[in-house]
Design an enzyme around this catalytic site. Sequence first.
Site, short mmCIF file in Angstrom:
data_model
loop_
_atom_site.label_atom_id
_atom_site.label_comp_id
_atom_site.label_asym_id
_atom_site.label_seq_id
_atom_site.Cartn_x
_atom_site.Cartn_y
_atom_site.Cartn_z
N ASP A 147 39.34 43.03 44.79
CA ASP A 147 39.34 42.39 43.48
C ASP A 147 37.95 42.23 42.87
O ASP A 147 37.79 42.28 41.66
CB ASP A 147 40.03 41.03 43.57
CG ASP A 147 41.54 41.16 43.63
OD1 ASP A 147 42.04 42.30 43.53
OD2 ASP A 147 42.23 40.13 43.77
N GLU A 154 36.47 46.12 42.28
CA GLU A 154 37.26 46.97 41.39
C GLU A 154 37.49 46.33 40.02
O GLU A 154 37.54 47.04 39.01
CB GLU A 154 38.60 47.30 42.04
CG GLU A 154 38.46 48.20 43.27
CD GLU A 154 39.75 48.45 44.00
OE1 GLU A 154 39.84 49.47 44.70
OE2 GLU A 154 40.69 47.63 43.89
N PHE A 173 34.93 39.69 39.80
CA PHE A 173 35.29 38.27 39.81
C PHE A 173 34.79 37.58 38.55
O PHE A 173 35.45 36.69 38.02
CB PHE A 173 34.70 37.60 41.06
CG PHE A 173 35.71 37.34 42.14
CD1 PHE A 173 36.76 38.22 42.34
CD2 PHE A 173 35.62 36.24 42.95
CE1 PHE A 173 37.71 37.98 43.33
CE2 PHE A 173 36.56 35.98 43.94
CZ PHE A 173 37.60 36.86 44.13
N TYR A 205 47.47 36.97 40.51
CA TYR A 205 46.99 35.85 41.33
C TYR A 205 45.85 35.09 40.67
O TYR A 205 44.95 35.68 40.08
CB TYR A 205 46.53 36.34 42.71
CG TYR A 205 47.61 36.26 43.76
CD1 TYR A 205 48.11 35.03 44.18
CD2 TYR A 205 48.14 37.41 44.33
CE1 TYR A 205 49.10 34.96 45.14
CE2 TYR A 205 49.14 37.34 45.29
CZ TYR A 205 49.62 36.10 45.69
OH TYR A 205 50.61 36.02 46.63
N ASN A 247 42.79 32.51 41.66
CA ASN A 247 41.98 32.04 42.78
C ASN A 247 41.15 30.84 42.32
O ASN A 247 40.24 31.00 41.49
CB ASN A 247 41.05 33.14 43.27
CG ASN A 247 41.78 34.41 43.66
OD1 ASN A 247 42.15 34.58 44.81
ND2 ASN A 247 41.99 35.32 42.71
N ASP A 278 18.73 29.44 54.73
CA ASP A 278 17.30 29.22 54.93
C ASP A 278 17.15 27.81 55.51
O ASP A 278 16.85 26.86 54.78
CB ASP A 278 16.52 29.32 53.62
CG ASP A 278 16.23 30.76 53.23
OD1 ASP A 278 16.58 31.67 53.99
OD2 ASP A 278 15.64 30.98 52.15
N ASP A 334 14.61 36.38 58.71
CA ASP A 334 15.38 35.99 57.54
C ASP A 334 16.75 36.65 57.68
O ASP A 334 16.85 37.89 57.64
CB ASP A 334 14.67 36.46 56.26
CG ASP A 334 15.26 35.83 55.01
OD1 ASP A 334 16.27 35.10 55.12
OD2 ASP A 334 14.72 36.07 53.92
N HIS A 389 49.92 36.43 54.16
CA HIS A 389 50.90 35.81 53.27
C HIS A 389 52.29 36.43 53.48
O HIS A 389 52.55 37.57 53.10
CB HIS A 389 50.47 35.98 51.81
CG HIS A 389 51.23 35.09 50.88
ND1 HIS A 389 50.90 34.93 49.55
CD2 HIS A 389 52.31 34.28 51.08
CE1 HIS A 389 51.74 34.10 48.98
NE2 HIS A 389 52.61 33.69 49.89
#
EC number: 1.4.3.-
Length: 674
Positions: A325, A328, A331, A412, A414, A478, A617, A628
Amino acid sequence: MASTTTMKLALFSVLTLLSFHAVVSVTPLHVQHPLDPLTKEEFLAVQTIVQNKYPISKNKLAFHYIGLDDPEKDHVLRYETHPTLVSIPRKSFVVAIINSQTHEILIDLRIRSIVSDNIHNGYGFPILSVDEQSLAIELPLKYPPFIDSVKKRGLNLSEIVCSSFTMGWFGEEKNVRTVRLDCFMKESTVNIYVRPITGITIVADLDLMKIVEYHDRDIEAVPTAENTEYQVSKQSPPFGPKQHSLTSHQPQGPGFQIEGHSVSWANWKFHIGFDVRAGIVISLASIYDLEKHKSRRVLYKGYISELFVPYQDPTEEFYFKTFFDSGEFGFGLSTVSLIPNRDCPPHAQFIDTYIHSANGTPILLKNAICVFEQYGNIMWRHTENGIPNESIEESRTEVNLIVRTIVTVGNYDNVIDWEFKASGSIKPAIALSGILEIKGTNIKHKDEIKEDLHGKLVSANSIGIYHDHFYIYYLDFDIDGTQNSFEKTSLKTVRIKDGSSKRKSYWTTETQTAKTESDAKITIGLAPAELVVVNPNIKTAVGNEVGYRLIPAIPAHPLLTEDDYPQIRGAFTNYNVWVTAYNRTEKWAGGLYVDHSRGDDTLAVWTKQNREIVNKDIVMWHVVGIHHVPAQEDFPIMPLLSTSFELRPTNFFERNPVLKTLSPRDVAWPGCSN
């Protein structure tokens, strides 16, 4: 409880909050932070600069990603220490498809010029634009074979809407930008995803913008619209169960301040960024240590790097539905405006931001993020009855800070939270709602099932397909500085054989420091263990290394075989925890180009370098998963299904950092009784 008959003046807790809607502008009068998301003016500058080089009168140009090019980390950390002395050039990284070629363009926004312009020649394609998807979903409605299929099914073409679905990769040699188009009935309900038109395969080429493959295989019943409407304006009584109202009031105002994109609350300070691919980004999270009288860095950057959603139906109808998601669809591009008093409480403050269209034009996204304090939990408590003639009760009210955004990709929703606790914990959480991916069937009752449906019959003619949700978080710790290590402390059973105790066994711990990236690949749940990021260079007064531990969610592991094409692309889910050496360019666990990708640029590939991670680091990647298995209660729209994990201080402080934290004072509130 509030009383309408007794008008006594009672003590009502400060966790009552006055309803107001405060909108915080994304461009307030403040000095721009190096990690601030791109402004409207910067998006326009990018658009102009690229179009000047590639005039749209002569070129086919589409912007698929415009984002802030991450500044060098050491520059940002120096800026944090000396903001007036350090100047960091603002740059934008652009992925554009120009004349069917994918360009990676780096732009210096300060001098308004292109620094580099390279063509991507590898596998995979960038994020799909909303604009091209909007064009593609109209194609079937004008395509004669589809119109014939609609007539054959006795359906009304004017009541049909279509949606685009990425197709993945299943060993094909061709590298072509194609999508599958599925269509649904909107007649009598807006809940289109529960009314699929089954049995038709439609493939569209996005560059040609035409249908290149079409098959009408068989006819299955379109599920009924009955009892699927979720709009309250279209529903009929009776309603219930009844919920009582809450009046709220913060007499001292909110306990947090937002300046630009920088937030300060209680003992926390952090920065909120936004990216069209990642969505919300939390950076520079530091906590003030009362005993040491200074702020201490915890997290340089955190965000959801990818969401892998493989459906478990291998048939022609569904096999390709193995979505990524973030990579492609984006978000950030899929972030929706939050609804005041519904998605966020009345006392929330909101932050706006900008995304962009395919032609590079900035689009204002109102109420993209909300920030609010959450009351009602216990911070710590104890009742002491062990001292003769004394009864001791101590309890502290917990107030937490929530940063929330909602990403809706197709069916969906989120709900993404970052929760900060005064005790030092950070709790990222995900809650799923929305609509199941439904496959139509002629079956109306479980007794009619003769073979594997690859899902559950959740209503007549409606199969909710089995699937997974795998979120992978990027967590650049950090801990008191950039030089950190990753430790796994195993809990081991020790058997007592020498008769020295009446016990026969006990458990103890054994700690190992991961030396390389391969050592830090962890499958959670096989054996009890503590997973901690420490700073080996700083110790507490009693000699422990300061650190933060991961308290994971209930682990979910991929069930696809590792040689299956979707799992090759989603190989970053093979482990629940990965730790890598920091690399500014390694941001996306599924690769930079995910659409039609082949798994050659993933976290699983990067870690084959097996770099050293001791006192370096380092970045932790944590996979949070949900298997689901749909149930009838998930239909026709799903109540929230939640999961979360905690990043908790472990020997970071000398003692409980909220030992002397006072509960919010109670306030007098008329009309209430205890």
